[in-house]
Design an enzyme around this catalytic site. Sequence first.
Site, PDB file in Angstrom:
ATOM      1  N   THR A 120     -27.356  10.757 -20.118  1.00  0.00           N
ATOM      2  CA  THR A 120     -27.171   9.353 -19.683  1.00  0.00           C
ATOM      3  C   THR A 120     -28.570   8.748 -19.465  1.00  0.00           C
ATOM      4  O   THR A 120     -28.569   7.488 -19.719  1.00  0.00           O
ATOM      5  CB  THR A 120     -26.306   9.393 -18.428  1.00  0.00           C
ATOM      6  OG1 THR A 120     -26.450  10.249 -17.438  1.00  0.00           O
ATOM      7  CG2 THR A 120     -24.978   9.720 -18.808  1.00  0.00           C
ATOM      8  N   THR A 121     -29.306   9.303 -19.111  1.00  0.00           N
ATOM      9  CA  THR A 121     -30.624   8.857 -18.456  1.00  0.00           C
ATOM     10  C   THR A 121     -31.309   8.424 -19.983  1.00  0.00           C
ATOM     11  O   THR A 121     -31.653   7.500 -20.091  1.00  0.00           O
ATOM     12  CB  THR A 121     -31.529   9.851 -17.923  1.00  0.00           C
ATOM     13  OG1 THR A 121     -30.667  10.322 -17.022  1.00  0.00           O
ATOM     14  CG2 THR A 121     -33.060   9.224 -17.456  1.00  0.00           C
TER      15      THR A 121
ATOM     16  N   ASP B   3     -29.106  12.311 -12.067  1.00  0.00           N
ATOM     17  CA  ASP B   3     -28.061  12.283 -13.002  1.00  0.00           C
ATOM     18  C   ASP B   3     -28.033  10.878 -13.298  1.00  0.00           C
ATOM     19  O   ASP B   3     -27.816  10.356 -12.486  1.00  0.00           O
ATOM     20  CB  ASP B   3     -26.697  13.010 -12.548  1.00  0.00           C
ATOM     21  CG  ASP B   3     -25.838  12.898 -13.577  1.00  0.00           C
ATOM     22  OD1 ASP B   3     -25.832  13.600 -14.507  1.00  0.00           O
ATOM     23  OD2 ASP B   3     -24.728  12.407 -13.386  1.00  0.00           O
TER      24      ASP B   3
ATOM     25  N   ASP C  11     -21.808  18.544 -16.258  1.00  0.00           N
ATOM     26  CA  ASP C  11     -22.580  17.865 -17.410  1.00  0.00           C
ATOM     27  C   ASP C  11     -22.584  19.173 -18.383  1.00  0.00           C
ATOM     28  O   ASP C  11     -22.370  19.094 -19.455  1.00  0.00           O
ATOM     29  CB  ASP C  11     -24.159  17.627 -16.899  1.00  0.00           C
ATOM     30  CG  ASP C  11     -24.270  16.301 -16.550  1.00  0.00           C
ATOM     31  OD1 ASP C  11     -23.348  15.630 -16.328  1.00  0.00           O
ATOM     32  OD2 ASP C  11     -25.594  15.925 -16.561  1.00  0.00           O
TER      33      ASP C  11
HETATM   34  N1  LIG Z   1     -37.568  22.857 -20.411  1.00  0.00           N
HETATM   35  C1  LIG Z   1     -37.497  21.764 -21.068  1.00  0.00           C
HETATM   36  N2  LIG Z   1     -38.854  21.336 -21.708  1.00  0.00           N
HETATM   37  C2  LIG Z   1     -38.876  20.056 -22.099  1.00  0.00           C
HETATM   38  N3  LIG Z   1     -37.890  19.379 -22.117  1.00  0.00           N
HETATM   39  C3  LIG Z   1     -36.719  19.699 -21.684  1.00  0.00           C
HETATM   40  C4  LIG Z   1     -36.581  20.992 -21.050  1.00  0.00           C
HETATM   41  N4  LIG Z   1     -35.215  21.075 -20.481  1.00  0.00           N
HETATM   42  C5  LIG Z   1     -34.491  19.889 -20.972  1.00  0.00           C
HETATM   43  N5  LIG Z   1     -35.550  19.081 -21.581  1.00  0.00           N
HETATM   44  C6  LIG Z   1     -35.473  17.629 -22.083  1.00  0.00           C
HETATM   45  O1  LIG Z   1     -34.784  16.709 -20.950  1.00  0.00           O
HETATM   46  C7  LIG Z   1     -34.025  15.725 -21.343  1.00  0.00           C
HETATM   47  C8  LIG Z   1     -32.759  15.752 -20.673  1.00  0.00           C
HETATM   48  O2  LIG Z   1     -33.053  15.323 -19.334  1.00  0.00           O
HETATM   49  P1  LIG Z   1     -32.106  14.738 -18.324  1.00  0.00           P
HETATM   50  O3  LIG Z   1     -31.133  15.895 -18.349  1.00  0.00           O
HETATM   51  O4  LIG Z   1     -32.905  14.557 -16.811  1.00  0.00           O
HETATM   52  O5  LIG Z   1     -31.585  13.343 -18.688  1.00  0.00           O
HETATM   53  P2  LIG Z   1     -30.102  13.313 -19.720  1.00  0.00           P
HETATM   54  O6  LIG Z   1     -29.671  14.332 -20.294  1.00  0.00           O
HETATM   55  O7  LIG Z   1     -30.484  12.036 -20.756  1.00  0.00           O
HETATM   56  O8  LIG Z   1     -29.367  12.492 -18.823  1.00  0.00           O
HETATM   57  P3  LIG Z   1     -28.371  12.986 -17.667  1.00  0.00           P
HETATM   58  O9  LIG Z   1     -28.531  14.656 -17.756  1.00  0.00           O
HETATM   59  O10 LIG Z   1     -28.870  12.313 -16.285  1.00  0.00           O
HETATM   60  O11 LIG Z   1     -26.953  12.732 -17.807  1.00  0.00           O
HETATM   61  C9  LIG Z   1     -33.795  16.026 -22.943  1.00  0.00           C
HETATM   62  O12 LIG Z   1     -34.636  15.254 -23.719  1.00  0.00           O
HETATM   63  C10 LIG Z   1     -34.128  17.319 -22.886  1.00  0.00           C
HETATM   64  O13 LIG Z   1     -34.676  17.859 -24.122  1.00  0.00           O
HETATM   65 MG   LIG Z   2     -28.954  16.189 -19.061  1.00  0.00          MG
END
Ligand SMILES: Nc1ncnc2c1ncn2[C@@H]1O[C@H](COP(=O)(O)OP(=O)(O)OP(=O)(O)O)[C@@H](O)[C@H]1O
Ligand SMILES: [Mg+2]
Length: 549
Positions: free
Chosen positions: A101-102, A68, A397
Amino acid sequence: MAAGQAVQGEVPVIILREGTQRTRGREAQLNNIMVAKVIAEAMRSSLGPRGMDKMLVDSFGDVTITSDGATILKEMDVEHPVAKMLVEVAKAQDAEVGDGTTSVVVLAGELLAKAEELIEKEVHPTIIIEGYKKAALKALEVCDKIAIPISITDKDTLKKIAKTSMAAKIVSEDADYLAEIVVDAVLRVAEQVDGKWAVDLDNIKIEKKEGQSLRDTMIIDGMVLDKEVVHPGMPRIVHDAKIALLDCPLEIEKTEFDAKLHIESPEQMKAFMEQEEQMLKEMVEKIAAIGANVVLCQKGIDDVAQHFLARKGILAVRRIKKSDIEKIARATGARIITRIEEIDEKDLGKAKLVEERRVGEDKMVFIEGCENPKSITILIRGGTKRLVDEAERSIKDALNVIKDVIVENKIVAGGGASEVEVALALRDYSKTLPGKEQLAVEKFAEAVEIIPAQLAENAGLDPIEAVVTLRAKHKEGQKWAGVNVLEGKLDDMYKLNVLEPVLVKKQSIKSAVEAAAMILKIDDVIAASRLEEKKGKEEKTGEEESSFE
Ligand SMILES: Nc1ncnc2c1ncn2[C@@H]1O[C@H](COP(=O)(O)OP(=O)(O)OP(=O)(O)O)[C@@H](O)[C@H]1O
Ligand SMILES: [Mg+2]
């Protein structure tokens, strides 16, 4: 000439304190950009479902394992002011929409990396900022245009959105089960205010207890307290509970100062104790007299008071967290009592049931069927502490993401699809702008493609090839083409049900641009020398004068 000095005539004028470090102009900008790039670099590998987790050890040796973004940055304990700014941005994103956030930090880092290329080509930061801001506005417009409206009664779609947000976390295997819980929970607290849907996530309490598995996580209709009933003689279950909520102790308060008491005979001793007992008894009688059958207390409850409460058949719990007391007040309609003398029947809260139950190794107190039906609890279960901790972060989240989509009920597909679509539109848009701004908008378009590129890289694909192919697909009108990270290929992400609220996407763009602009605007870093270092030095040289005036 040393930093912080100016010369007037022949006399040097000292402006900055000795030991101050100053960097200016391009050097300062490039330094700051480098810091942002390093932070973004550290975060990149944890983006998406194929992202890696980080193990963070704090100064007490406590270990957190997470992917996260907000948590990683919070625990990283960064030093440089620019790094701190990025931490703030991630926190703001977390507070605003609860996810992405990432992405926001990765995007901010990439925007700055691209800005660096422009600075090296003699484009002034002000122009870059202007161009970035225009590009961001356009990007938000594009997001709105491509987003697909959904109905908030469409539970199936909501579940897919919750699942996407949890897919990138340790709990992904149980995402299906947890998504159902999250959607149910949010729908139960959602309400229409002036024709608009609103969700107050404060109504959802999260309680966690190690033991069993993630699949034993459940919604409780009411509140759960990680506490036990104080006295074995008390009932373990009370129906039609009338709850007295106290933030004062059920004890005889000790005086602040030491007092000596001369007791000369056993009778006197007895009388003294009896008097104390009598006072406690009166307190309990007052509570019983107004019809309370449950006492929930923020402070302590004396053994003698416990005994009297038990005799009256009252269930009591002590040392409840203040935040929980406030939640119970909201849930049961109780008024928090600060002085027993003022207690009144009207202050009592109501619930259908208060019961102590065994959960795992421990006991917990359940308050169910509260007067306010919107007060619910998600009780998270899981094999280890780290697992329930990460489950809590993921569920939070997902709760936020569902809230976001209820507040603004439009979605886009993930996996970098929306980003590639935005980049495509920005490239067209850039052609309408004059020279250097055009360059900035083009760089912005390249920067947002970091999301599909990084998802591809984390899935073991060649990022450049993936982005180039995606660009071509989008040009052909495949607007949801993105990176299917689970199967390591490019796919229609909408069909794959990888769905995200447009609000999260828009907020990531807004926050990343703001952060990048803020960092680009700095052309002078003046850092005072560290107080501790200075103090150390002074002690060594034995200087008497204090420099902290
Ligand atoms: N099955 C999937 N295939 C491809 N991309 C995916 C899939 N599931 C989620 N994603 C992508 O992963 C990304 C989100 O990743 P992640 O949740 O690690 O980071 P974040 O939401 O930016 O930050 P955080 O959740 O740590 O606050 C998004 O761009 C989302 O579209
Ligand atoms: Mg996320």
